[in-house]
Structures are given as structure tokens and as C-alpha cells.
Design a protein around this motif. Structure first.
Motif, PDB file in Angstrom:
ATOM      1  N   GLN B  50       0.839  -1.192   0.000  1.00 39.45           N
ATOM      2  CA  GLN B  50       0.000   0.000   0.000  1.00 39.45           C
ATOM      3  C   GLN B  50       0.883   1.254   0.000  1.00 39.45           C
ATOM      4  O   GLN B  50       0.576   2.235  -0.675  1.00 39.45           O
ATOM      5  N   ARG B  54       0.906   4.322  -2.688  1.00 39.72           N
ATOM      6  CA  ARG B  54       0.686   5.716  -2.293  1.00 39.72           C
ATOM      7  C   ARG B  54       1.883   6.584  -2.685  1.00 39.72           C
ATOM      8  O   ARG B  54       1.712   7.745  -3.053  1.00 39.72           O
ATOM      9  N   SER B  58       1.951   9.807  -4.980  1.00 40.38           N
ATOM     10  CA  SER B  58       2.580  11.059  -4.538  1.00 40.38           C
ATOM     11  C   SER B  58       3.500  11.604  -5.625  1.00 40.38           C
ATOM     12  O   SER B  58       3.551  12.814  -5.871  1.00 40.38           O
ATOM     13  N   GLU B  71       3.410  15.472   1.356  1.00 32.07           N
ATOM     14  CA  GLU B  71       3.389  14.614   0.167  1.00 32.07           C
ATOM     15  C   GLU B  71       4.592  13.682   0.131  1.00 32.07           C
ATOM     16  O   GLU B  71       5.745  14.128   0.178  1.00 32.07           O
ATOM     17  N   THR B  83      -7.752   2.643  10.763  1.00 29.75           N
ATOM     18  CA  THR B  83      -7.347   2.836   9.377  1.00 29.75           C
ATOM     19  C   THR B  83      -8.163   1.873   8.526  1.00 29.75           C
ATOM     20  O   THR B  83      -8.204   0.677   8.810  1.00 29.75           O
ATOM     21  N   GLU B 103     -12.080   5.489   8.485  1.00 29.26           N
ATOM     22  CA  GLU B 103     -10.749   6.031   8.730  1.00 29.26           C
ATOM     23  C   GLU B 103     -10.834   7.112   9.817  1.00 29.26           C
ATOM     24  O   GLU B 103     -11.759   7.929   9.797  1.00 29.26           O
ATOM     25  N   THR B 107      -5.841  10.490  10.678  1.00 28.66           N
ATOM     26  CA  THR B 107      -5.120   9.828   9.586  1.00 28.66           C
ATOM     27  C   THR B 107      -5.672  10.280   8.226  1.00 28.66           C
ATOM     28  O   THR B 107      -4.907  10.494   7.288  1.00 28.66           O
ATOM     29  N   GLU B 108      -6.984  10.466   8.158  1.00 28.89           N
ATOM     30  CA  GLU B 108      -7.569  10.993   6.907  1.00 28.89           C
ATOM     31  C   GLU B 108      -6.917  12.330   6.540  1.00 28.89           C
ATOM     32  O   GLU B 108      -6.572  12.568   5.376  1.00 28.89           O
ATOM     33  N   TRP B 111      -3.466  11.652   5.130  1.00 30.91           N
ATOM     34  CA  TRP B 111      -3.485  11.117   3.753  1.00 30.91           C
ATOM     35  C   TRP B 111      -3.866  12.229   2.776  1.00 30.91           C
ATOM     36  O   TRP B 111      -3.365  12.293   1.667  1.00 30.91           O
ATOM     37  N   ARG B 112      -4.759  13.125   3.211  1.00 29.07           N
ATOM     38  CA  ARG B 112      -5.149  14.229   2.330  1.00 29.07           C
ATOM     39  C   ARG B 112      -3.944  15.101   1.994  1.00 29.07           C
ATOM     40  O   ARG B 112      -3.833  15.663   0.914  1.00 29.07           O
ATOM     41  N   VAL B 116       2.344   8.908   3.571  1.00 29.85           N
ATOM     42  CA  VAL B 116       2.350   7.496   3.166  1.00 29.85           C
ATOM     43  C   VAL B 116       2.435   6.633   4.424  1.00 29.85           C
ATOM     44  O   VAL B 116       3.326   6.830   5.254  1.00 29.85           O
ATOM     45  N   MET B 117       1.507   5.678   4.587  1.00 27.85           N
ATOM     46  CA  MET B 117       1.539   4.814   5.766  1.00 27.85           C
ATOM     47  C   MET B 117       2.397   3.574   5.518  1.00 27.85           C
ATOM     48  O   MET B 117       2.164   2.823   4.580  1.00 27.85           O
TER      49      MET B 117
END
Lengths: 95, 494
Positions: B50, B54, B58, B71, B83, B103, B107-108, B111-112, B116-117
Motif C-alpha cells: 500500500q 501511495r 505522490s 506529500e 485505518t 478512517e 489519519t484521513e 493522507w489528504r 504514506v503509511m
């Protein structure tokens, strides 16, 4: 205020945690030690002090009374350890 | 350790913007470091595939000039954050297999902004602990070691996996949560910056609840500017959390200049503890001298109810925990121990699912809220909480920030302080008061112990005044010149 075996079992019942008989003495000792430690609060004069209910001074907001969903029924049920026909299940409660 | 994993978030952002390296390269370097660091047990779930996807996304946004504040920045996320579709269990057996269909707001927000997790970070079960030894997934090992001693040390807790991951250069930053010190104390133990914002600054929505009147999310990073950047992305009003406060989130990073001339720095005598190690005292004195030399005004302040903070906390937090954890009943998620009887199913599930410390706190909380004891314990503690918050309110009439040590000792060995719950609770003696008052606090690495372990100094700020607190922290960071690195990076596993 000392917590005895019977009190441990009563608390465990209220908390819905199964406690083995042989564990009650140890738990009673631990809980008594913690309660004896917090007992020092009694030396403070709190006459007339308002108990804190919120750490930030805000008026609780109200949202519009509109139904919403954060996830679908299927998604939520997918996390259940046992779901049937679109419902959560529990052991039989009514005879 | 590659050069890419040793960057600060700020430097990584600059490198990504100038296309010196790609987000994919940055993420791959951290995946490699995380694989090499598996022995620390910092991550309980790896989400590398994942992360690669991501990172690629990016790179596209960066190429289009549309990169967010974070980013392409690889982060570890404490397992307390829900998550979507990914293991979120608070490192408790009772939440076995839980993959939320939603989510968390924090964390949302990350990600916005393009973060990157890399995976979910280990933690004390339900955030209850100060050494990361109560996780269902095992202890976390601190990347730091005492000089000439291979004994594995605790990373602190409860955000121990987050701290170990950042200290071991497995992630550029991590999210943590702080209820009584769970960001600041592990940050101090691992030589990191750890920031607990004002209560209400970050949304608690989607963070598995421990003690709702105290829980706050915040960042663990390797620098103050990074903490400012991460907080800026994490914070903000959220209608889904009724205790979220609708105030402007300033550009924290832009306001950092490390200028403290004229800043009023409060020093509370009550934090000078009987039996506190001399090196902690000395560090604190050094911190005071740094501020003084830079033209800050040192002000002696009184926080007379300080000594009652821990016992107050150990009534309030267990009370809220006993209520919050009532939801784990074997019906809607996680573990279920089958039984034909409903009550016994509940009791057996909860006995099997909760570890010893969590059970202990649920029992204490149930007791102090039970009929006949509520006034003597819970109500009394709520009144003490008012007095503790009033102490700070009074102090902040004459100071801008408060300076204290973060923890009463450096990291200790796994196995130490484990027999006596109260000895463990004392770790949080300097962090709990601000939690009870809802104030922001930050720990900055400021020196080394005689054994070569990091020590932190804590700054506390006024409600929603994180900007000024961060700027004082930036000053402390510059003055302390903390450049030591954990043994793990040079020598690997013990």
C-alpha cells in the motif's frame, strides 16, 4: 474501605470480567494498594470546588438531526465474530 | 541506514519538491529500514505494498505540482488509530482481526496531505502503560542502549512502537496519542520530539478511546520543525468529535524562529522531586540557563496541587476506561469466547481478551464509579482536577511557557519496575498534570544521561498556544544541539 475477596468478585461481576477464584487474593491486594495510594486525595479540602466536567470551555455543539452512515451494514457486520442474515448474534436470551 | 532515512521531514519535502529523489525511492528506503528493524518489534502490521502505491501516487502529484504538506512522507501510525481495511486493534487480543470500514479523522487528514503509511505501530494495550510491555504483540525494544551494556531497554509508552520506529529511522515521523504522557515520555526515552496538543486541537474521531476527557493525538518526530509540520496536517476542527474545538490552525512551521528574548518561562518548584536523579536536575538547570542566556525571563511559579495529579489521574482515567471498554462484548467486533449463556459469553470474552493491566484499570474504574464510592473517589478526583487546572491558569497569568523535565529517569530495562503498578505509574509524574488541565506539552531531547541515554525537557503552553510553545521548543533544540544517535543504527541488534 479495604477490598476483600467478595468485593473483587462483585466488581468483576459489574465489569463483566470472569475472575478465577485463585486470582481474587492477588487482585484484592493490587486494588487495595492502588486505592491506598489514591487515598492521599482526602487530605485536600475540596469544599465548594466545582468538579471538572470539561477541560475546554465550550458549548456542546448540536448537529442537525439527520440520519447518516459512516459505513454500510455489510461492512460493519463483516467485523462481527458471528453475524447471520444481516444481524449480530448473541446466545439465546429468552426461553 | 541510508541518507534518505536520516532526513528530517522538512528536508525530505525539499528533496521531493526539487525531484532530487522520488517519493517511491524515499518509501523504499524506509521499507528497507523497517525490514532491517523487525527485531525491535516496532510495527505490528506492515503495509508496504500500500505504501508503494501511495508513494507512486505522490510522485504523480509532485510532478504535477500538486503535492500536499506531507506529500510522499512515510509515517508509522499507532495501532490506536482506525485505518480503513487495515488491522486496528489497540494491540489488544480483544480486538482480534478488527479492520475498520472507516478512517480516523487524523489519519484521513494526513493522507489528504499526501503522507504514506508504512504500517501500524506497536503500543501498550489500549494505550495503558509507560513501557510498551502490555501489548498483546509483545514488547518493543528501544533502539538506544546503555553504553557498554546490551540489556534491552523499554522505549517508553504507550506510543512505544511509534517512538522506536522513528528513532530507528524506519519512518520519518509517527502518530501517537497522549492520555497522561504517552507521546512525551516515549519521545524522551528515544531521543525524539513528542508533541501533545491542547485537548480539542486534534479530532478524536476514529481513535480507539481510552480516557476520552484526556486522549489527544500528536506527532513523534526527529525535530521541532517536523513536529510543527505534522501537527499542522493532523489538527483541525471536526464536527464528528463533539469536543473538537473550532479555532484556526496556524502555520506552525512558518512561525518558528527560535527567538525567545523576553519570553516568560515558568519554573515550578513542585517538580523538584525527592530522590530525582541528579542528572535530571542538572539537565533542567541547564535548560533554564539556556533560556536565561538568550534573554528569556525565568519566573518561579507555584503549582501547589502537583503532587495530587497522579492519584487524580489514576481515578479519572480508569473510570473513563471502564466505561469506554464496556463496548468489547464479543458481539460486534473482535474476539468472542463462545458460551451458551449471554453473561458468561461477555465475561469469558473480556477475561480472555484483556491483559492484566487493562483488567486492573477496568476493575478500579468500575469500583470508583460504583454506588457508594462515586463521591469519595470519582467526584473527589474531578474536584482535584479543577484545582490542578486552576493552578496552571494562575501560573499562566505571569508566564508564557513552563519548563520541566519530561520524565524522572532515562529509559529502563525490560523487566524493571514491572512488579509494582504504582512504580510504573510514577513515570508520568511530570506529564500527567498538563494532561489533566488539557494543556499542550512537548518533549525535546536535551542531553544524555551518564549511561549515554537520551533525556528530555518538557515545555508546556497555554491552551491553543502551540505556536509559542513550538517556538520555545525550537530554541531549546538549537541550544541543546542534540545529535547523538541510537546504538541500533551503528551496531544493529544486541
Amino acid at each position: 474501605m479495604a477490598i476483600d475477596k467478595a468485593t473483587v468478585l462483585r466488581i468483576a461481576k459489574l465489569a463483566r470480567i470472569e475472575v478465577a477464584d485463585e486470582a481474587t487474593d492477588g487482585l484484592a491486594a493490587e486494588l487495595n494498594a492502588i486505592l491506598a495510594w489514591v487515598e492521599q486525595l482526602s487530605e485536600v479540602d475540596t469544599e465548594g470546588v466545582e468538579p471538572m466536567t470539561s477541560v475546554v470551555e465550550v458549548t456542546l455543539p448540536q448537529r442537525a438531526d439527520v440520519a447518516g452512515a459512516v459505513a454500510s451494514r455489510e461492512d460493519l457486520l463483516a467485523d462481527a465474530p458471528n453475524a447471520e442474515d444481516g444481524f449480530f448474534t448473541v446466545p439465546k436470551v429468552v426461553e | 541506514m541510508s541518507a534518505l532515512t536520516d532526513l528530517t521531514i522538512a528536508a525530505a519535502r525539499a528533496g521531493l519538491e526539487s525531484r532530487e529523489f522520488s517519493a517511491r525511492e524515499l518509501t523504499e528506503a524506509h521499507i528497507k529500514a523497517a525490514e532491517a528493524g523487525r527485531g525491535l518489534n516496532a510495527l505490528v502490521v506492515e503495509t508496504f505494498d500500500q505504501a508503494r502505491e501511495r508513494a507512486d501516487a505522490s510522485d504523480k502529484r509532485l510532478a504535477a505540482g500538486e503535492g500536499g504538506m506531507l506529500e510522499g512522507v512515510p509515517l508509522a501510525i499507532k495501532d490506536l488509530f482506525c485505518t480503513r481495511g487495515v488491522h486496528s486493534t489497540a494491540c489488544s487480543h480483544v480486538l482480534d482481526g478488527f479492520e475498520p470500514p472507516y478512517e480516523s479523522t487524523v489519519t484521513e487528514n494526513l493522507w489528504r496531505e499526501g503522507a504514506v503509511m508504512l504500517g501500524k505501530a506497536n503500543m501498550d494495550e489500549f494505550a495503558m502503560g509507560s513501557a510498551n510491555v502490555t501489548s498483546y504483540y509483545g514488547n518493543v525494544i528501544n533502539p538506544w542502549r546503555r553504553a557498554g551494556d546490551d540489556k534491552p531497554l523499554v522505549p517508553g509508552g504507550s506510543s512505544g512502537g511509534s517512538a522506536a520506529a522513528v528513532a530507528a529511522r524506519m519512518a520519518l515521523g509517527a502518530t501517537g496519542t497522549d492520555t497522561g504522557g504517552s507521546i512525551r515520555q516515549p519521545a524522551a526515552f528515544c531521543g525524539l520530539v513528542g508533541l501533545k496538543p491542547t485537548y480539542g486541537r486534534c479530532s478524536r474521531w476514529g481513535i480507539i478511546a481510552f480516557a476520552s476527557s484526556l486522549d489527544q493525538a500528536g506527532p513523534l518526530t526527529r525535530g521541532v520543525e517536523d513536529a510543527a509540520l505534522m501537527l499542522g496536517a493532523m489538527a483541525g476542527y471536526d464536527a464528528k468529535d463533539s469536543t473538537s474545538v473550532d479555532v484556526v490552525v496556524p502555520d506552525y512551521a512558518a512561525a518558528l524562529n527560535g527567538e525567545v528574548k523576553g519570553l516568560r518561562v515558568g519554573v515550578p518548584a513542585e517538580y523538584r522531586l525527592e530522590g530525582m536523579p541528579e542528572e535530571i536536575e542538572a539537565l533542567w538547570r541547564r535548560g533554564i540557563d539556556w533560556f536565561k542566556a538568550a534573554g528569556a525571563e525565568i519566573v518561579d511559579i507555584a503549582l501547589p496541587h502537583t503532587k495530587y495529579s497522579l492519584p487524580t489521574y489514576y481515578i479519572v482515567a480508569p473510570a473513563e476506561c471502564s466505561s469506554n471498554l464496556a463496548r468489547y462484548d464479543g458481539v460486534r467486533y473482535g474476539l468472542r469466547e463462545a458460551d451458551d449463556d449471554l453473561t458468561q459469553m461477555y465475561e469469558r470474552t473480556r477475561a480472555a481478551g484483556f491483559g492484566a493491566e487493562v483488567q486492573r484499570r477496568i476493575m478500579i474504574g468500575t469500583y470508583v464509579l460504583s454506588a457508594g464510592y462515586y463521591d469519595a473517589y470519582y467526584l473527589k478526583a474531578q474536584k482535584l482536577r479543577t484545582l490542578i487546572a486552576d493552578d496552571f491558569r494562575t501560573a499562566f497569568e505571569s508566564v508564557d511557557v513552563v519548563l520541566t523535565p519530561t520524565a524522572p529517569s532515562p529509559a529502563f530495562a525490560i523487566g524493571e519496575k514491572m512488579d509494582d503498578p504504582i512504580a510504573m505509574y510514577l513515570n508520568d509524574v511530570f506529564t500527567v498534570p498538563a494532561s489533566l488541565a488539557g494543556l499542550p506539552g512537548i518533549s525535546v531531547p536535551a542531553g544524555l544521561s551518564a549511561e549515554g541515554l537520551p533525556l528530555g525537557l518538557q515545555l508546556l503552553g497555554q491552551p491553543f498556544d502551540e505556536a509559542r510553545m513550538l517556538n520555545a521548543a525550537r530554541f531549546l533544540e538549537i541550544a541543546a544541539e542534540f545529535t547523538a544517535k541510537p546504538a541500533w543504527l551503528n551496531e544493529g541488534a544486541p
